[in-house]
Scaffold this active site. Structure first.
Site, short mmCIF file in Angstrom:
data_model
loop_
_atom_site.label_atom_id
_atom_site.label_comp_id
_atom_site.label_asym_id
_atom_site.label_seq_id
_atom_site.Cartn_x
_atom_site.Cartn_y
_atom_site.Cartn_z
N ASP A 58 0.81 -1.39 -0.10
CA ASP A 58 0.04 -0.02 -0.14
C ASP A 58 0.85 1.22 0.08
O ASP A 58 1.86 1.21 0.82
CB ASP A 58 -1.04 -0.09 1.32
CG ASP A 58 -2.05 0.98 1.25
OD1 ASP A 58 -3.10 0.51 1.07
OD2 ASP A 58 -1.70 2.21 1.43
N SER A 124 -7.02 13.41 -14.58
CA SER A 124 -8.38 13.18 -15.31
C SER A 124 -8.96 14.42 -15.90
O SER A 124 -8.58 15.53 -15.27
CB SER A 124 -9.49 12.62 -14.10
OG SER A 124 -10.59 12.69 -14.64
N ALA A 125 -9.82 14.34 -16.70
CA ALA A 125 -10.57 15.59 -17.55
C ALA A 125 -11.36 16.00 -16.56
O ALA A 125 -11.90 17.38 -16.43
CB ALA A 125 -11.14 15.17 -18.72
N TYR A 148 -12.90 13.08 -5.29
CA TYR A 148 -12.08 12.55 -6.22
C TYR A 148 -11.46 13.56 -6.79
O TYR A 148 -10.12 13.37 -7.13
CB TYR A 148 -12.93 11.62 -6.68
CG TYR A 148 -12.38 11.21 -8.23
CD1 TYR A 148 -11.34 10.09 -8.14
CD2 TYR A 148 -12.92 11.78 -9.38
CE1 TYR A 148 -10.73 9.96 -9.35
CE2 TYR A 148 -12.23 11.31 -10.51
CZ TYR A 148 -11.15 10.56 -10.63
OH TYR A 148 -10.58 10.21 -11.90
N LYS A 152 -7.19 14.55 -7.74
CA LYS A 152 -6.56 14.74 -9.01
C LYS A 152 -5.72 16.19 -9.11
O LYS A 152 -4.65 16.35 -9.36
CB LYS A 152 -7.24 14.41 -10.26
CG LYS A 152 -7.73 12.98 -10.10
CD LYS A 152 -6.56 12.02 -10.22
CE LYS A 152 -7.18 10.48 -10.35
NZ LYS A 152 -5.94 9.89 -10.40
N ARG A 291 -27.91 12.90 -13.68
CA ARG A 291 -27.29 12.72 -12.49
C ARG A 291 -26.56 14.11 -11.87
O ARG A 291 -25.58 14.56 -12.63
CB ARG A 291 -26.02 11.59 -12.94
CG ARG A 291 -25.13 11.20 -11.79
CD ARG A 291 -24.19 9.85 -12.12
NE ARG A 291 -23.25 10.37 -13.14
CZ ARG A 291 -22.32 9.46 -13.85
NH1 ARG A 291 -22.31 8.15 -13.31
NH2 ARG A 291 -21.66 9.92 -14.41
N GLY A 293 -24.11 16.67 -10.72
CA GLY A 293 -22.68 16.86 -10.88
C GLY A 293 -22.36 16.43 -12.48
O GLY A 293 -20.84 16.64 -12.74
N ASP A 294 -23.03 16.09 -13.17
CA ASP A 294 -22.72 15.77 -14.47
C ASP A 294 -22.73 17.06 -15.41
O ASP A 294 -23.41 18.02 -15.25
CB ASP A 294 -23.71 14.64 -15.28
CG ASP A 294 -23.30 13.12 -15.05
OD1 ASP A 294 -22.36 13.21 -14.34
OD2 ASP A 294 -23.76 12.31 -15.47
#
Ligand code: UD1
Length: 339
Positions: A58, A124-125, A148, A152, A291, A293-294
């Site tokens: 880990d 991530s995009a 999340y 990033k 959904r 947050g989209d």
């Protein structure tokens, strides 16, 4: 090159291992199997006919990290390990920040103490949030809306500060758009835990009869058919971008950011139709609410990766559908019960 791959048993990690091994690189793999299975590594060996050293460890375990760097002459790190589910990150922010941020800090600290200063990071995009326009360029403003995504973006900023403090570092940030598809052998692919959150694994599981019907999250977006538009990229193309990034980091210092997408957007319904046309299967669906947050549209301007890395996507939607379907058909339960 001798490369440490963190999270090498995961979806993108396992496909990148295949490309690295096939190009004659030596790899050392680290994974904690929190969200992956050891079977994927056995399959990588089967595809490539090559072996590699593996550590079940880990990132939060400093002693384990130090041991890896002491036992191997690592030249560069490809860092995939991390938690990646948006919804889960909202429910478990402490776990996400600890794993993704503290884990990465421990990794780069151990790298630094062992004189390893080259890293390719999986971003991530999602770091662009709601983009002001599409296609998205690397110099667009950055903004995230969930833990999340924050991890990033924060990791990008941490790495940028590391480079400022020590210009000998070479950091390549790859901002992935929507990776789908699978290796053409059908031996490795995406193996989500439980019911998939992402569109494409959901479609393939409806196609195989494992799930009943797709829920299309909203058809009232300002897009041609009202459903969300994304830049889907074949995971093998994405894996190959890491080889280009490593080549680039071998001869450069500093930090660079690259969009890794095809530059072409497909709507949810276009993806459903493409999958049906290519596989001959029927995807039952119903339209439900958006959904939270989209965003409506998200696709890359991949020109910088083409110009600086010499990378561009080779595979189109046919290969993405065909390969994902082959993986799903050959492995209806994923890697399950292969131990
Ligand atoms: C999601 C994450 C993103 C992450 C990426 C990793 C969210 C909000 N974003 O991107 O941060 O980096 O995964 O792969 O979760 N859709 C449906 N029905 C479904 C699933 C999805 O209609 O069952 C639609 C979505 O509304 C969207 C498109 O399909 O328009 C793609 O969704 P998804 O595959 O979850 O990816 P993103 O949301 O783009």
């Amino acid at each position: 090159m001798k490369i440490l791959v963190t999270g090498g048993a995961g979806f993108i990690g396992s496909h990148t291992l295949v490309e690295l091994l096939e190009q004659g690189n030596e790899v050392v793999v680290m994974d904690n199997f929190i969200n992956s299975k050891e079977e994927s590594l056995r399959r990588v060996k089967k595809i490539t006919g090559k072996d590699f050293r593996f550590y079940q460890a880990d990132m939060l375990d400093t002693a384990a990290l130090d041991k890896i760097f002491e036992e191997n002459e690592i030249e560069a790190v490809v860092h995939f390990a991390g938690l990646k589910a948006v919804g889960e990150s909202c429910d478990q922010p402490i776990r996400y920040y600890t794993n993704n941020i503290t884990g990465t800090l421990k990794l780069i600290d151990s790298m630094s103490r062992h004189g390893v200063k080259k890293i390719v990071f999986s971003s991530s995009a999602t770091v662009y949030g709601q983009p002001k326009e599409v296609p998205i360029r690397e110099d667009f403003p950055l903004k995230t809306s969930n833990p999340y995504g924050e991890t990033k973006l924060m990791t990008e900023r941490i790495l940028s500060d590391v480079v400022k403090a020590d210009p000998e570092w070479s950091v390549v940030i790859l901002r992935y758009f929507n990776p789908i598809g699978a290796h053409s052998s059908g031996l490795i692919g995406e193996d989500p835990k439980g019911i998939p959150n992402n569109l494409f694994p959901y479609i393939t599981q409806v196609g195989s009869g494992k799930l009943q019907r797709l829920r299309v999250f909203g058809d009232d977006y300002p897009t041609p058919d009202g459903t969300g538009v994304r830049d889907y990229i074949h995971v093998v193309d994405l894996a190959q971008a890491h080889l280009k990034a490593l080549e680039y980091s071998a001869k450069s210092q500093g930090i660079e950011y690259f969009n890794i997408g095809t530059g072409k957007g497909y709507s949810v319904l276009e993806m459903v139709k493409a999958y049906e046309a290519i596989t001959g299967k029927t995807i039952a669906y119903e339209v439900v609410d958006r959904r939270p947050g989209d965003i409506a549209e998200c696709y890359a301007d991949p020109a910088k990766a083409q110009k600086v890395l010499g990378w561009s996507a080779k595979y189109g939607i046919e290969e993405m559908c065909r390969d994902a379907d082959r993986w799903q058909t050959m492995n209806p339960e994923g890697y399950k019960d292969e131990h």
